[in-house]
Design an enzyme around this catalytic site. Structure first.
Site, PDB file in Angstrom:
ATOM      1  N   CYS A 116     -66.436  57.248  16.301  1.00 40.17           N
ATOM      2  CA  CYS A 116     -67.610  56.612  15.692  1.00 40.17           C
ATOM      3  C   CYS A 116     -68.623  56.260  16.775  1.00 40.17           C
ATOM      4  O   CYS A 116     -68.302  55.537  17.715  1.00 40.17           O
ATOM      5  CB  CYS A 116     -67.245  55.350  14.919  1.00 40.17           C
ATOM      6  SG  CYS A 116     -68.728  54.499  14.347  1.00 40.17           S
ATOM      7  N   LEU A 119     -69.758  51.385  10.197  1.00 41.24           N
ATOM      8  CA  LEU A 119     -68.483  51.239   9.488  1.00 41.24           C
ATOM      9  C   LEU A 119     -68.481  50.137   8.429  1.00 41.24           C
ATOM     10  O   LEU A 119     -67.589  49.289   8.404  1.00 41.24           O
ATOM     11  CB  LEU A 119     -67.337  51.025  10.493  1.00 41.24           C
ATOM     12  CG  LEU A 119     -67.058  52.231  11.383  1.00 41.24           C
ATOM     13  CD1 LEU A 119     -66.097  51.853  12.503  1.00 41.24           C
ATOM     14  CD2 LEU A 119     -66.499  53.389  10.576  1.00 41.24           C
TER      15      LEU A 119
HETATM   16  O1  DOR Z   1     -71.889  58.874  12.268  1.00 43.55           O
HETATM   17  C1  DOR Z   1     -70.982  58.097  12.002  1.00 43.55           C
HETATM   18  N1  DOR Z   1     -71.251  56.952  11.368  1.00 43.55           N
HETATM   19  N2  DOR Z   1     -69.721  58.386  12.364  1.00 43.55           N
HETATM   20  C2  DOR Z   1     -68.687  57.531  12.190  1.00 43.55           C
HETATM   21  O2  DOR Z   1     -67.588  57.836  12.583  1.00 43.55           O
HETATM   22  C3  DOR Z   1     -68.906  56.261  11.521  1.00 43.55           C
HETATM   23  C4  DOR Z   1     -70.228  56.126  10.845  1.00 43.55           C
HETATM   24  C5  DOR Z   1     -70.665  54.679  10.799  1.00 43.55           C
HETATM   25  O3  DOR Z   1     -70.169  53.977   9.911  1.00 43.55           O
HETATM   26  O4  DOR Z   1     -71.446  54.248  11.634  1.00 43.55           O
END
Ligand code: DOR
Length: 304
Positions: free
Chosen positions: A130, A73
């Site tokens: 996430c 994120l």
């Molecule tokens: O695969 C993902 N990576 N899904 C998410 O919801 C967030 C993202 C991340 O920023 O790690």
């Protein structure tokens, strides 16, 4: 997507193809490749209350069938997004869906409350899924009670359509979708990424610094399609389907499995105009078969 609660706004897309969260940033990077007005919608990179740098590198791995990420994120924070990105996004007609990725119920409601008064936001994608944030090992999306609680609390503070983004890393995704629906979600989106990993045989070590990451791209398409099918049978609210959509043919499968609209994520990295190509291909298919509304395709594979 009609708003289900009293006073709620609805979300209308000019075409059924959305750029998936995390793959267009806030749109700017892709503005030079395509006219953002041609997208049905853009789901912006997951937002958190404060800016985040994300996880240590390496945090992306390409595999022959897809991509692993452990980004964690990375984002400019909610206020940074509102100040730096929204003035740009507001110059387009395309529906802007803000993906909010809270770490607690209070963070979700605080972000939803703040976005309520931001002009140009058309919907909220509540990212309970996430895989790269460690919360004592728990991802909200694996816990039906948590999903229902977060949804209930968010719908209380917003008139925007609320789309709950589900994780594929669960035993019964239909059950989780039902929790979102019971909590008052206007729609669900699925799938987020599938947990995976890669090992470098030269160093004999995991490639990703965080070891595990989320797999996306063609490798996950059959999983995503199966889960959209299951969710279609479990709930009445609209589904935004995604997971390895690279072509219009892939997108048509998702519509037939039960999606009302689709998102293209990893496909954008291979082909920057993937969203437009998919939208045009869906259109061509509909014209060829004398169809007038995308809803005529939604769930078609469930009908005999
Ligand atoms: O695969 C993902 N990576 N899904 C998410 O919801 C967030 C993202 C991340 O920023 O790690």
């Amino acid at each position: 997507i009609p708003g289900r609660r009293e006073g709620a706004r609805s979300l209308t897309l000019d075409n059924p193809v959305i750029a998936a969260s995390g793959t267009f940033g806030s749109g700017r990077e892709y503005g030079e490749y395509l006219d953002l007005n041609q997208l049905g919608g853009i789901a912006v990179k997951g937002l958190t209350p404060e800016p985040r740098e994300g996880n240590p590198l390496p945090r992306i791995v390409e595999t022959p069938m897809g991509m692993l990420n452990s980004i964690g994120l990375q984002n400019p924070g909610l206020e940074g997004f509102i100040k730096e990105e929204m003035p740009f996004l507001r110059t387009y007609e395309t529906a802007v869906i803000a993906n909010i990725s809270g770490n607690t119920v209070a963070e979700f409601t605080a972000m939803a409350t703040r976005l309520e008064s931001v002009p140009g936001i058309h919907g909220l994608e509540v990212n309970v899924s996430c895989p790269n944030i460690h919360r004592g090992g728990e991802v909200f999306a694996t816990n039906p009670e948590m999903v229902q609680t977060i949804t209930e609390e968010v719908v209380k503070v917003t008139t925007l359509p609320v789309i709950v983004k589900l994780s594929p890393n669960v035993t019964d995704i239909g059950l989780i979708a039902q929790s979102a629906e019971a909590g008052g979600a206007d729609a669900v989106s699925l799938i987020n990424t599938v947990l995976g990993m890669a090992i470098d045989i030269k160093t004999r070590q995991p490639v990703l610094k965080r070891v595990m990451g989320g797999l996306s791209g063609p490798a996950v398409k059959p999983i995503a399609l199966r889960q959209v099918w299951q969710v279609y049978q479990a709930v009445k609210i609209p589904i935004i389907g995604m997971g390895g959509i690279m072509t219009a043919e892939d997108a048509l499968e998702f519509l037939m499995a039960g999606a009302a609209a689709v998102s293209v994520g990893t496909g954008n990295f291979v082909n920057p105009t993937a969203c437009i190509d998919v939208a045009e291909g869906i259109n061509a298919y509909m014209e060829k078969h004398g169809l007038h509304r995308v809803s005529e395709l939604t769930g078609a594979a469930h009908k005999q």
